[in-house]
Scaffold this motif. Structure first.
Motif, PDB file in Angstrom:
ATOM      1  N   LEU A 415      10.872  -1.796  -3.823  1.00 15.12           N
ATOM      2  CA  LEU A 415       9.440  -2.092  -3.820  1.00 15.12           C
ATOM      3  C   LEU A 415       9.105  -2.651  -2.435  1.00 15.12           C
ATOM      4  CD1 LEU A 415       9.346  -3.923  -7.292  1.00 15.12           C
ATOM      5  CD2 LEU A 415       9.469  -1.468  -6.793  1.00 15.12           C
ATOM      6  N   PRO A 416       8.549  -1.811  -1.552  1.00 13.80           N
ATOM      7  CA  PRO A 416       8.418  -2.190  -0.128  1.00 13.80           C
ATOM      8  C   PRO A 416       7.108  -2.930   0.146  1.00 13.80           C
ATOM      9  CG  PRO A 416       7.810   0.102  -0.406  1.00 13.80           C
ATOM     10  CD  PRO A 416       8.121  -0.425  -1.786  1.00 13.80           C
ATOM     11  N   TYR A 417       7.083  -4.228  -0.142  1.00 13.00           N
ATOM     12  CA  TYR A 417       5.858  -5.014   0.006  1.00 13.00           C
ATOM     13  C   TYR A 417       5.282  -4.899   1.410  1.00 13.00           C
ATOM     14  CZ  TYR A 417       7.460  -7.266  -4.346  1.00 13.00           C
ATOM     15  OH  TYR A 417       7.882  -7.529  -5.628  1.00 13.00           O
ATOM     16  N   ILE A 418       6.133  -4.904   2.423  1.00 19.47           N
ATOM     17  CA  ILE A 418       5.669  -4.859   3.803  1.00 19.47           C
ATOM     18  C   ILE A 418       4.891  -3.569   4.087  1.00 19.47           C
ATOM     19  CG2 ILE A 418       7.838  -3.859   4.656  1.00 19.47           C
ATOM     20  CD1 ILE A 418       5.851  -6.472   6.582  1.00 19.47           C
ATOM     21  N   PHE A 419       5.269  -2.462   3.444  1.00 14.79           N
ATOM     22  CA  PHE A 419       4.543  -1.194   3.598  1.00 14.79           C
ATOM     23  C   PHE A 419       3.258  -1.205   2.776  1.00 14.79           C
ATOM     24  CE2 PHE A 419       8.785  -0.016   4.933  1.00 14.79           C
ATOM     25  CZ  PHE A 419       8.584   0.938   5.926  1.00 14.79           C
ATOM     26  N   LEU A 420       3.336  -1.706   1.548  1.00 15.86           N
ATOM     27  CA  LEU A 420       2.152  -1.758   0.684  1.00 15.86           C
ATOM     28  C   LEU A 420       1.058  -2.614   1.303  1.00 15.86           C
ATOM     29  CD1 LEU A 420       4.028  -2.252  -2.697  1.00 15.86           C
ATOM     30  CD2 LEU A 420       2.830  -0.178  -1.989  1.00 15.86           C
ATOM     31  N   HIS A 421       1.456  -3.681   1.979  1.00 20.02           N
ATOM     32  CA  HIS A 421       0.483  -4.583   2.591  1.00 20.02           C
ATOM     33  C   HIS A 421      -0.198  -3.965   3.801  1.00 20.02           C
ATOM     34  CE1 HIS A 421       2.163  -8.640   0.875  1.00 20.02           C
ATOM     35  NE2 HIS A 421       1.926  -7.739  -0.052  1.00 20.02           N
ATOM     36  N   ASN A 430      -7.830  -0.353   9.823  1.00 22.64           N
ATOM     37  CA  ASN A 430      -7.424  -1.538  10.600  1.00 22.64           C
ATOM     38  C   ASN A 430      -6.357  -2.346   9.863  1.00 22.64           C
ATOM     39  OD1 ASN A 430      -8.948  -2.637   8.533  1.00 22.64           O
ATOM     40  ND2 ASN A 430     -10.004  -4.120   9.844  1.00 22.64           N
ATOM     41  N   ALA A 431      -5.532  -1.677   9.065  1.00 17.05           N
ATOM     42  CA  ALA A 431      -4.549  -2.370   8.215  1.00 17.05           C
ATOM     43  C   ALA A 431      -3.553  -3.196   9.017  1.00 17.05           C
ATOM     44  CB  ALA A 431      -3.804  -1.354   7.342  1.00 17.05           C
ATOM     45  N   PHE A 452      -1.001  -6.109  -2.952  1.00 17.67           N
ATOM     46  CA  PHE A 452      -0.863  -7.402  -2.284  1.00 17.67           C
ATOM     47  C   PHE A 452       0.056  -8.271  -3.133  1.00 17.67           C
ATOM     48  CE2 PHE A 452      -2.577 -11.775  -1.400  1.00 17.67           C
ATOM     49  CZ  PHE A 452      -2.152 -11.854  -0.079  1.00 17.67           C
ATOM     50  N   LEU A 453       1.299  -8.459  -2.641  1.00 19.98           N
ATOM     51  CA  LEU A 453       2.333  -9.089  -3.471  1.00 19.98           C
ATOM     52  C   LEU A 453       3.146 -10.117  -2.683  1.00 19.98           C
ATOM     53  CD1 LEU A 453       3.483  -5.738  -5.098  1.00 19.98           C
ATOM     54  CD2 LEU A 453       2.307  -7.582  -6.322  1.00 19.98           C
ATOM     55  N   PRO A 454       2.494 -11.101  -2.065  1.00 16.95           N
ATOM     56  CA  PRO A 454       3.261 -12.096  -1.296  1.00 16.95           C
ATOM     57  C   PRO A 454       4.184 -12.933  -2.159  1.00 16.95           C
ATOM     58  CG  PRO A 454       0.984 -12.793  -1.533  1.00 16.95           C
ATOM     59  CD  PRO A 454       1.050 -11.390  -2.036  1.00 16.95           C
ATOM     60  N   PHE A 455       3.855 -13.060  -3.455  1.00 18.58           N
ATOM     61  CA  PHE A 455       4.704 -13.803  -4.386  1.00 18.58           C
ATOM     62  C   PHE A 455       5.219 -12.893  -5.501  1.00 18.58           C
ATOM     63  CE2 PHE A 455       1.884 -17.060  -2.555  1.00 18.58           C
ATOM     64  CZ  PHE A 455       2.833 -17.967  -2.113  1.00 18.58           C
ATOM     65  N   SER A 456       5.330 -11.593  -5.207  1.00 19.47           N
ATOM     66  CA  SER A 456       5.676 -10.584  -6.198  1.00 19.47           C
ATOM     67  C   SER A 456       4.558 -10.489  -7.239  1.00 19.47           C
ATOM     68  CB  SER A 456       7.043 -10.863  -6.840  1.00 19.47           C
ATOM     69  OG  SER A 456       7.482  -9.727  -7.549  1.00 19.47           O
ATOM     70  N   GLY A 457       4.848 -10.003  -8.444  1.00 20.00           N
ATOM     71  CA  GLY A 457       3.790  -9.828  -9.435  1.00 20.00           C
ATOM     72  C   GLY A 457       4.375  -9.591 -10.812  1.00 20.00           C
ATOM     73  N   GLY A 458       3.515  -9.544 -11.806  1.00 16.14           N
ATOM     74  CA  GLY A 458       3.959  -9.329 -13.175  1.00 16.14           C
ATOM     75  C   GLY A 458       4.544 -10.585 -13.788  1.00 16.14           C
ATOM     76  N   PRO A 459       5.280 -10.452 -14.898  1.00 13.48           N
ATOM     77  CA  PRO A 459       5.854 -11.621 -15.576  1.00 13.48           C
ATOM     78  C   PRO A 459       6.781 -12.442 -14.688  1.00 13.48           C
ATOM     79  CG  PRO A 459       5.992  -9.687 -16.993  1.00 13.48           C
ATOM     80  CD  PRO A 459       5.541  -9.206 -15.651  1.00 13.48           C
TER      81      PRO A 459
END
Length: 514
Positions: A415-421, A430-431, A452-459
């Protein structure tokens, strides 16, 4: 005798053949079955390479990327994730690569990532940790299933709003010590240059020591020092983790990791036993994390029996996790906040104006911190561009369908947060630019689920996210009240990944009194 030798020879042959078949299965047949199953459904990716997949190429590209600083820009993916960028450039947004003998599917779309984080939690599980990772990130981070649910239930009360409010004086004390220290540096001249990365490491370590262990502050500081050393040893060990049995070799560093773990566990065990003895003797429970945790744990044991409670070893692991997760995340966020506000002084002035209008020179209270709009926008944008954790991983515990593809059991998902952001489809053209204005209407209006998942997400969203944000905002407010700051000419822009994303060569900032 001759017959016995024949039997021994036959047995040796059988054992050798069994080992050969097992190794062939692990290092060739099973990976090739995975590869065939994925390609048959239209997925593309790198071909499996015997015996360790793409590990050596990943290490080499990372080594090249980390060899020198980059230009002063927020387009950091080529430096912090060169291998994954290369794979997706060649094979598309949903591609697979190989880390050892199981394929890793990169899910670079918010919908798929959100599904993995929020649905079928018994299928999309955390991968098994290796020995060094267990030392560094135990407890709630590693647990699964019913054990995770039990620990989450017991730990949750420590992070409720009313408990966080009680911790604000400890946050404030640590902030005042930091401000006082910086003021003394400036007393000698009109300005001072300092590396804020170790400054914030010490600050967040003190915060955790005070809020987790209260009166046992000095013992807490010792744990912090040991955990800091452990982080560096684990990161070094991870480079060689693909080598069979390396983690079990009696090397000096492997031995040191175990020695650190033993010392940390002894300190924590002594503190826990003292607290439990005091509670049995009727002393009031402390409003620190350890006190709240023990109080909740005892209540669970009384109401549901010993099986509902955590063992002493469980409590020790959760305390170790408090330290790593509690100070690494906030250290990274504060460090990058000062770097980015130095790069974008117009936003530094807007934040300072908001802070002075709300608080003047006074210490903020909880309600006042909750009213901060611009500072909150800035913190969100900092964590979008420089998330504390760039990636998270899950593993399919059984065959599972995601979108149009059915994945075999054992496949890993990155799960590539850095790419999703930085996805232009979500954040616009202008991402890669610093623009806190995108969060003016809040996180929900700025993005979609999974973007946007700086602290991850879900349960499994980070249980300490409110703790971290409160700590970071309070510290940033106090700094803005007292200092103006800019990048030093000595600063070299070089984000890189340890436990969290940090500046490789430090974060040299010049500070002046307001």
């Amino acid at each position: 005798m001759e017959i016995s030798l024949q039997y021994i020879g036959f047995a040796f042959l059988v054992v050798s053949l069994s080992w050969f078949i097992a190794l062939l299965q692990k290092f060739w047949l099973r990976p090739k079955r995975f590869e065939h199953a994925l390609r048959a459904q239209g997925l593309t990716g790198t071909p499996y390479k015997f015996p360790f997949g793409d590990v050596l190429q990943f290490i080499e590209l990372r080594k090249m990327a980390y060899a020198k600083p980059m230009p002063l820009s927020h387009d950091i993916i080529p430096r912090v994730a060169p291998y994954f960028q290369q794979v997706m450039n060649q094979h598309g947004k949903k591609a697979f690569a190989w880390f050892e003998q199981e394929p890793t599917v990169i899910l670079n779309d918010p919908e798929s990532v959100w599904h993995v984080l929020t649905k079928q939690q018994n299928i999309f599980v955390k991968p098994e940790q290796d020995t060094s990772e267990k030392l560094l990130l135990p407890g709630l981070f590693a647990h699964q299933g019913e054990k995770w649910k039990k620990h989450r239930r017991i730990i949750n009360p420590a992070f409720h709003l009313e408990k966080l409010k009680l911790m604000l004086p400890a946050f404030s004390t640590c902030c005042e010590e930091l401000i006082c220290k910086w003021n003394k540096l400036i007393d000698l001249k009109e300005f001072s240059e300092l590396d804020v990365l170790p400054e914030f490491k010490a600050f967040t370590g003190d915060v955790i020591s005070r809020t987790a262990f209260g009166s046992s502050f000095e013992e807490g500081r010792r744990i912090f020092e040991l955990q800091e050393e452990l982080v560096m040893l684990v990161v070094e060990a991870s480079i060689n983790s693909y080598i069979p049995f390396y983690k079990h070799l009696p090397t000096k560093k492997n031995k040191r990791m175990k020695d650190i773990n033993r010392e940390v566990e002894k300190i924590l065990r002594d503190m826990i036993e003292q607290r439990e003895k005091a509670m049995v003797n009727g002393q009031a429970t402390s409003n620190d994390l350890l006190g709240i945790l023990l109080e909740t744990n005892i209540r669970e044991s009384q109401e549901g029996g010993i099986k509902n409670a955590m063992t002493t070893e469980d409590v020790i692991d959760e305390c170790k996790l408090f330290y790593i997760a509690g100070h690494e995340t906030t250290t990274a966020s504060l460090t990058w906040a000062l770097v980015l506000l130095s790069m974008h002084p117009e936003w530094q002035e807007r934040a300072r104006e908001e802070v002075l209008n709300l608080f003047g020179g006074s210490k903020p209270d909880y309600d006042g911190l909750s009213q901060l709009k611009i500072v909150t926008m800035i913190m969100h944008e900092v964590m979008r561009l420089y998330p504390p954790v760039n990636f998270m991983e899950r593993r399919a515990a059984a065959e599972v369908k995601l979108g149009e593809v059915t994945y075999p059991s054992g496949v890993h998902f990155l799960l590539p947060y850095i790419f999703l952001h930085r996805n232009p489809e979500t954040w616009g053209p202008n991402a890669n630019e610093f623009n806190p204005e995108r969060f003016a209407q809040g996180v929900a209006k700025a993005s979609v689920h999974g973007a946007f998942l700086p602290f991850s997400g879900g349960p499994r969203v980070c249980i300490g996210q409110n703790f971290s944000m409160l700590e970071a905002k309070l510290c940033l407010v106090r700094i803005l009240q007292h200092f103006r700051f800019e990048l030093s000419p000595a600063y070299a822009h070089a984000p890189y990944n340890l436990v969290t994303m940090q500046p490789q060569y430090g974060a040299q900032i010049i500070i002046r009194r307001c």
